[in-house]
Design a protein around this motif. Structure first.
Motif, PDB file in Angstrom:
ATOM      1  N   ILE A  68       0.836  -1.205   0.000  1.00 46.51           N
ATOM      2  CA  ILE A  68       0.000   0.000   0.000  1.00 46.51           C
ATOM      3  C   ILE A  68       0.869   1.254   0.000  1.00 46.51           C
ATOM      4  N   ALA A  69       1.935   1.253   0.808  1.00 46.34           N
ATOM      5  CA  ALA A  69       2.843   2.400   0.832  1.00 46.34           C
ATOM      6  C   ALA A  69       3.524   2.591  -0.519  1.00 46.34           C
ATOM      7  N   ALA A  70       3.948   1.484  -1.144  1.00 48.20           N
ATOM      8  CA  ALA A  70       4.639   1.562  -2.432  1.00 48.20           C
ATOM      9  C   ALA A  70       3.723   2.034  -3.553  1.00 48.20           C
ATOM     10  N   GLY A 116       3.958   6.509   3.118  1.00 53.65           N
ATOM     11  CA  GLY A 116       5.022   5.766   3.778  1.00 53.65           C
ATOM     12  C   GLY A 116       6.286   6.588   3.931  1.00 53.65           C
ATOM     13  N   GLY A 117       7.403   6.055   3.481  1.00 54.63           N
ATOM     14  CA  GLY A 117       8.684   6.737   3.615  1.00 54.63           C
ATOM     15  C   GLY A 117       9.036   7.639   2.457  1.00 54.63           C
ATOM     16  N   SER A 118       8.085   7.940   1.578  1.00 54.98           N
ATOM     17  CA  SER A 118       8.380   8.801   0.436  1.00 54.98           C
ATOM     18  C   SER A 118       8.585  10.245   0.884  1.00 54.98           C
ATOM     19  N   GLY A 119       9.569  10.908   0.270  1.00 56.58           N
ATOM     20  CA  GLY A 119       9.867  12.292   0.593  1.00 56.58           C
ATOM     21  C   GLY A 119      11.261  12.656   0.109  1.00 56.58           C
ATOM     22  N   PRO A 120      11.523  13.943  -0.084  1.00 57.32           N
ATOM     23  CA  PRO A 120      12.821  14.364  -0.622  1.00 57.32           C
ATOM     24  C   PRO A 120      13.922  14.384   0.425  1.00 57.32           C
ATOM     25  N   TRP A 121      15.151  14.206  -0.030  1.00 59.97           N
ATOM     26  CA  TRP A 121      16.379  14.407   0.739  1.00 59.97           C
ATOM     27  C   TRP A 121      16.606  13.386   1.861  1.00 59.97           C
ATOM     28  N   LEU A 122      15.652  13.236   2.757  1.00 60.24           N
ATOM     29  CA  LEU A 122      15.848  12.372   3.922  1.00 60.24           C
ATOM     30  C   LEU A 122      15.577  10.913   3.578  1.00 60.24           C
ATOM     31  N   PRO A 123      16.167   9.987   4.344  1.00 61.07           N
ATOM     32  CA  PRO A 123      15.874   8.556   4.120  1.00 61.07           C
ATOM     33  C   PRO A 123      14.428   8.235   4.487  1.00 61.07           C
ATOM     34  N   GLY A 124      13.953   7.104   3.977  1.00 60.18           N
ATOM     35  CA  GLY A 124      12.560   6.731   4.175  1.00 60.18           C
ATOM     36  C   GLY A 124      12.169   6.611   5.635  1.00 60.18           C
ATOM     37  N   TRP A 125      13.039   5.999   6.469  1.00 58.55           N
ATOM     38  CA  TRP A 125      12.684   5.812   7.877  1.00 58.55           C
ATOM     39  C   TRP A 125      12.489   7.160   8.573  1.00 58.55           C
ATOM     40  N   ALA A 126      13.262   8.179   8.171  1.00 58.21           N
ATOM     41  CA  ALA A 126      13.129   9.499   8.782  1.00 58.21           C
ATOM     42  C   ALA A 126      11.781  10.122   8.428  1.00 58.21           C
ATOM     43  N   VAL A 173       9.036   8.507   7.700  1.00 62.85           N
ATOM     44  CA  VAL A 173       7.988   7.799   8.443  1.00 62.85           C
ATOM     45  C   VAL A 173       7.840   8.382   9.843  1.00 62.85           C
ATOM     46  N   LEU A 174       8.968   8.622  10.510  1.00 62.58           N
ATOM     47  CA  LEU A 174       8.920   9.178  11.863  1.00 62.58           C
ATOM     48  C   LEU A 174       8.389  10.604  11.863  1.00 62.58           C
ATOM     49  N   ILE A 175       8.824  11.412  10.896  1.00 57.16           N
ATOM     50  CA  ILE A 175       8.369  12.808  10.831  1.00 57.16           C
ATOM     51  C   ILE A 175       6.853  12.872  10.614  1.00 57.16           C
ATOM     52  N   LYS A 176       6.363  12.081   9.688  1.00 56.24           N
ATOM     53  CA  LYS A 176       4.923  12.075   9.412  1.00 56.24           C
ATOM     54  C   LYS A 176       4.136  11.555  10.616  1.00 56.24           C
ATOM     55  N   THR A 177       4.678  10.536  11.281  1.00 57.94           N
ATOM     56  CA  THR A 177       4.004   9.990  12.457  1.00 57.94           C
ATOM     57  C   THR A 177       3.905  11.026  13.556  1.00 57.94           C
ATOM     58  N   VAL A 178       5.009  11.726  13.829  1.00 57.57           N
ATOM     59  CA  VAL A 178       5.007  12.760  14.864  1.00 57.57           C
ATOM     60  C   VAL A 178       4.011  13.863  14.513  1.00 57.57           C
ATOM     61  N   ALA A 179       3.933  14.237  13.240  1.00 57.40           N
ATOM     62  CA  ALA A 179       3.000  15.285  12.821  1.00 57.40           C
ATOM     63  C   ALA A 179       1.550  14.864  13.069  1.00 57.40           C
ATOM     64  N   VAL A 180       1.194  13.646  12.662  1.00 54.02           N
ATOM     65  CA  VAL A 180      -0.177  13.165  12.871  1.00 54.02           C
ATOM     66  C   VAL A 180      -0.467  13.039  14.364  1.00 54.02           C
ATOM     67  N   LEU A 181       0.483  12.531  15.121  1.00 50.37           N
ATOM     68  CA  LEU A 181       0.299  12.358  16.560  1.00 50.37           C
ATOM     69  C   LEU A 181       0.100  13.704  17.242  1.00 50.37           C
ATOM     70  N   ALA A 182       0.875  14.707  16.837  1.00 52.98           N
ATOM     71  CA  ALA A 182       0.740  16.041  17.423  1.00 52.98           C
ATOM     72  C   ALA A 182      -0.646  16.619  17.157  1.00 52.98           C
ATOM     73  N   VAL A 183      -1.162  16.405  15.963  1.00 51.26           N
ATOM     74  CA  VAL A 183      -2.502  16.902  15.633  1.00 51.26           C
ATOM     75  C   VAL A 183      -3.555  16.216  16.493  1.00 51.26           C
ATOM     76  N   LEU A 184      -3.444  14.904  16.681  1.00 51.15           N
ATOM     77  CA  LEU A 184      -4.411  14.170  17.494  1.00 51.15           C
ATOM     78  C   LEU A 184      -4.380  14.644  18.943  1.00 51.15           C
ATOM     79  N   VAL A 185      -3.188  14.890  19.468  1.00 52.41           N
ATOM     80  CA  VAL A 185      -3.075  15.391  20.849  1.00 52.41           C
ATOM     81  C   VAL A 185      -3.668  16.793  20.957  1.00 52.41           C
ATOM     82  N   TRP A 186      -3.354  17.639  19.983  1.00 47.53           N
ATOM     83  CA  TRP A 186      -3.847  19.015  20.001  1.00 47.53           C
ATOM     84  C   TRP A 186      -5.370  19.069  19.910  1.00 47.53           C
TER      85      TRP A 186
END
Length: 311
Positions: A167-169, A246-256, A258-271
């Motif tokens: 699904i991510a691919a 998934g891990g798609s995005g410029p410059w940074l590796p895929g795992w980074a 994934v973490l950035i997007k996760t933190v963003a979604v999590l921050a919105v849910l908390v807010w």
């Protein structure tokens, strides 16, 4: 179906996955405390996870008269462990612990298990307030679970697979959230629901003395609260391969990414917890059945027609 791009790592990497999940839960607790402090005109709050953990570990463990301690504590421990089962199928870039052909079904099975876990906590305490909290959670669950199932179907139809990595691919060039916004929104509602969070926390509200956690103390309460935040983090992480590329995005590796997007979604849910009032179970059941379910089914229909047209 997209080509396989996921690499299964040895089981020892589960330790790293656990640390990442703990870190995300720590961030959610700290951010929640910071927002609470600012709402009251204060500052700070980033140390709240550490101080709260220390306070509960010093607290004396208690139980109610004639409680079914086994069921009670199985419910709390299950909340703690369930989030690990969710993240086990989430690719961190190209790496995953388990590359299941039915990863989406696995996620759905774990979130349904939360029904039993919260109910066991409400029943096992042998307390009126806990039992009422358990019933409230089941009422919410009846309204969010079926729309959530249909929301999970949409990206699976578009990718032609139930495997999370596929699904991510399949989102290369266009994230699914762009043309599946309804499914994404319903998915996030489901995440807050099985995390007993925000508008779906009436099972824990003050009018029933804390509901399912009314009789929890010390490490029992710590495990339950940690489980809630970990489920919230796991749900936010699962939204990334499902809808956010998934891990798609410029410059940074895929795992980074994934973490950035996760933190963003999590921050919105908390807010959003402070922006949306508690939902009465009876009213939300009407919303779930009359609005969310038809909207999710309509989203699946649109996705199916697009896939047929392109195919």
């Amino acid at each position: 179906m997209p080509e396989e791009t996921v690499v299964v790592v040895p089981a020892v990497w589960a330790v790293l996955a656990a640390f990442i999940l703990f870190g995300l839960a720590f961030f959610a607790v700290a951010l929640d405390a910071v927002l609470s402090a600012r709402a009251q005109g204060g500052s700070g709050g980033w140390s709240a996870p550490l101080s709260g953990t220390a306070r509960l570990l010093r607290q004396r463990r208690r139980k109610t008269v004639a409680a079914d301690v086994l069921l009670w504590r199985v419910g709390g421990a299950g909340m703690f462990m369930g989030a690990f089962l969710m993240v086990a199928v989430i690719p961190l870039g190209q790496w995953t612990l388990f590359d299941l052909d039915v990863g989406v079904v696995w996620f759905n099975a774990v979130d349904i298990a939360v029904w039993a876990l919260v109910w066991l906590m409400g029943w096992g305490a042998n307390s009126t307030h806990s039992l009422v909290g358990g019933y409230r959670f089941l009422a919410h669950g009846m309204a969010y679970e079926l729309p959530l199932m249909f929301a999970l179907v949409a990206p699976a139809i578009a990718a032609g697979s139930l495997a999370v990595g596929d699904i991510a691919a399949a989102q290369e060039g266009l994230w699914f959230v762009v043309w599946m916004p309804v499914a994404f929104l319903v998915f996030l509602i489901g995440v807050t629901g099985f995390s007993v969070w925000g508008p779906f926390a009436s099972a824990l509200s003050a009018d029933i003395a804390g509901g399912v956690r009314a009789e929890l103390s010390a490490v029992d309460r710590l495990v339950f609260e940690a489980g809630r935040y970990m489920f919230l983090a796991a749900g936010a992480a699962f939204s990334v391969p499902l809808f956010l590329g998934g891990g798609s995005g410029p410059w940074l590796p895929g795992w980074a990414w994934v973490l950035i997007k996760t933190v963003a979604v999590l921050a919105v849910l908390v807010w959003l917890r402070r922006k949306i009032p508690l939902a009465r179970p009876d009213r939300f059941m009407e919303i779930g059945w009359v609005i969310l379910l038809p909207a999710a089914v309509a989203q699946d229909l649109v996705v199916s027609l697009v896939v047929l047209w392109e195919g």
